[in-house]
Design a protein around this motif. Structure first.
Motif, PDB file in Angstrom:
ATOM      1  N   GLY A 109       1.303   4.696   1.673  1.00 44.25           N
ATOM      2  CA  GLY A 109       0.879   5.298   2.923  1.00 44.25           C
ATOM      3  C   GLY A 109       0.615   6.790   2.798  1.00 44.25           C
TER       4      GLY A 109
ATOM      5  N   GLN B  96      -4.128  -0.210   5.944  1.00 45.80           N
ATOM      6  CA  GLN B  96      -3.842   1.149   5.473  1.00 45.80           C
ATOM      7  C   GLN B  96      -3.328   2.032   6.612  1.00 45.80           C
TER       8      GLN B  96
ATOM      9  N   ASP C 107       0.157   3.971   6.700  1.00 47.45           N
ATOM     10  CA  ASP C 107       0.218   5.420   6.938  1.00 47.45           C
ATOM     11  C   ASP C 107       1.241   5.756   8.030  1.00 47.45           C
TER      12      ASP C 107
ATOM     13  N   LEU D  25       0.829  -1.213   0.000  1.00 49.50           N
ATOM     14  CA  LEU D  25       0.000   0.000   0.000  1.00 49.50           C
ATOM     15  C   LEU D  25       0.862   1.262   0.000  1.00 49.50           C
TER      16      LEU D  25
END
Length: 342
Positions: free
Chosen positions: A103, A193, A197, A101
């Motif tokens: 971030g 997620q 992050d 993912l």
């Protein structure tokens, strides 16, 4: 001619010692281990698979000897090895979703500041240490690290893994059994997620450049000290007091002033990368450093414990040239004095 024979014998014995005896002795004192692997998922897959193979061979050997007690113990070890292999495989497979993912550092700032700053400082972002080192060590067993440089010195995969499960990521889960828990709670309950992050935020605030000493300080000084000082003469005491770190680790971590001499570069790289390769069951965690950060740690240890290495290595070829020239003159002198005798 007689002297040439003697020289030949000396050369042969020297080469036998250098190419035969010395490597054998080194292999016995320092058994071969696999090189440092910064892909921790791959490294753990290899080591857990190897552990299963070893446990299976031990079980088969016990079954051949037909000792019921030994068979039971070997079966337990094998079952544990198989279960742990699955645990680590599932752990790293789940982490892949997070690392894939992108971030959001802004959202990560909120998450880190609301979840991490109760224990960790982020000095460069205005979040000071809430307790002094002695109080923090008494509370957690070891002084929690400042997170200002975490995004620089640790790999992304390791940060993700450590946030989710510190004990598994650092390969010290064997320490936290029978009700014992790692001082840092795992955040595996967070959404992928959110963890991405948090890592993005840590990477966004990390410095672009760090000195060798700064990397060593952030990576190692919570547990290890430098008793004899660096080139500027300064000593570095471990941030965690001796009594606390001894209780947390099981023994007092060594002073690292001369480890570059007593262990050598290759050993230090593989040990920092994965201490279990050299000392199975050790309480020292896998640090999770990037290749570059690990190189800087070892370089700093060299600056401290072997500051004259470059001068010494530069002198070597010059000294060998001197010996060759001296040998030629010695041979010529001997020939001139003994020519008539021969």
């Amino acid at each position: 001619m007689r002297e040439l024979k003697i020289l030949a014998v000396v050369v042969v014995l020297t080469l036998v010692t250098y190419w035969g005896v010395e490597p054998f002795a080194h292999s016995q004192m320092h058994p071969h281990v696999e090189p440092a692997n910064y892909n921790f998922a791959e490294a753990d897959k290899e080591t857990t698979k190897e552990a299963v193979t070893v446990a299976k061979e031990a079980l088969e050997e016990a079954q051949k000897e037909n000792n019921e007690k030994d068979i039971h113990l070997a079966q337990v070890e094998y079952d544990n090895a198989v279960a742990f292999e699955k645990t680590m495989t599932d752990f790293w497979t789940a982490n892949e979703e997070v690392t894939s993912l992108t971030g959001n550092a802004e959202n990560g700032a909120v998450l880190v500041q609301s979840n991490c700053t109760a224990c960790h400082s982020i000095e460069k972002q205005g979040f000071p240490q809430l307790m002094d080192n002695a109080s923090a060590a008494a509370a957690y067993g070891v002084v929690p690290p400042d997170l200002s440089t975490a995004g620089k010195i640790y790999t992304k995969d390791y940060l993700v893994a450590f946030i989710k499960d510190p004990a598994l990521a650092s390969k010290v889960s064997h320490k936290f059994v029978d009700g014992k828990i790692h001082p840092m709670p795992g955040y595996g309950w967070m959404q992928p997620q959110e963890i991405a992050d948090m890592v993005a935020y840590l990477q966004s605030i990390s410095p672009k450049e760090m000195t060798n000493k700064e990397v060593f300080t952030d990576a190692c000084q919570r547990c290890h000290g430098i008793k004899y000082g660096d080139m500027q003469g300064g000593t570095m005491a471990a941030k965690t007091p001796n009594e606390n770190i001894k209780a947390y680790m099981g023994k007092l971590p060594p002073d690292l002033s001369q480890y570059i001499r007593s262990r050598g570069e290759s050993y230090l790289h593989t040990f920092v990368n994965d201490p279990q390769k050299h000392l199975e069951g050790t309480a020292m965690p896998r640090v999770g450093l990037t290749n570059d950060a690990e190189v800087q740690v070892v370089k700093y240890m060299q600056e401290v414990g072997d500051s004259k290495k470059e001068q010494r290595e530069a002198l070597g070829p010059k000294f060998l040239i001197y010996l060759v020239i001296f040998a030629i003159f010695a041979w010529l002198w001997k020939a001139s004095k003994w020519r008539d005798v021969h």
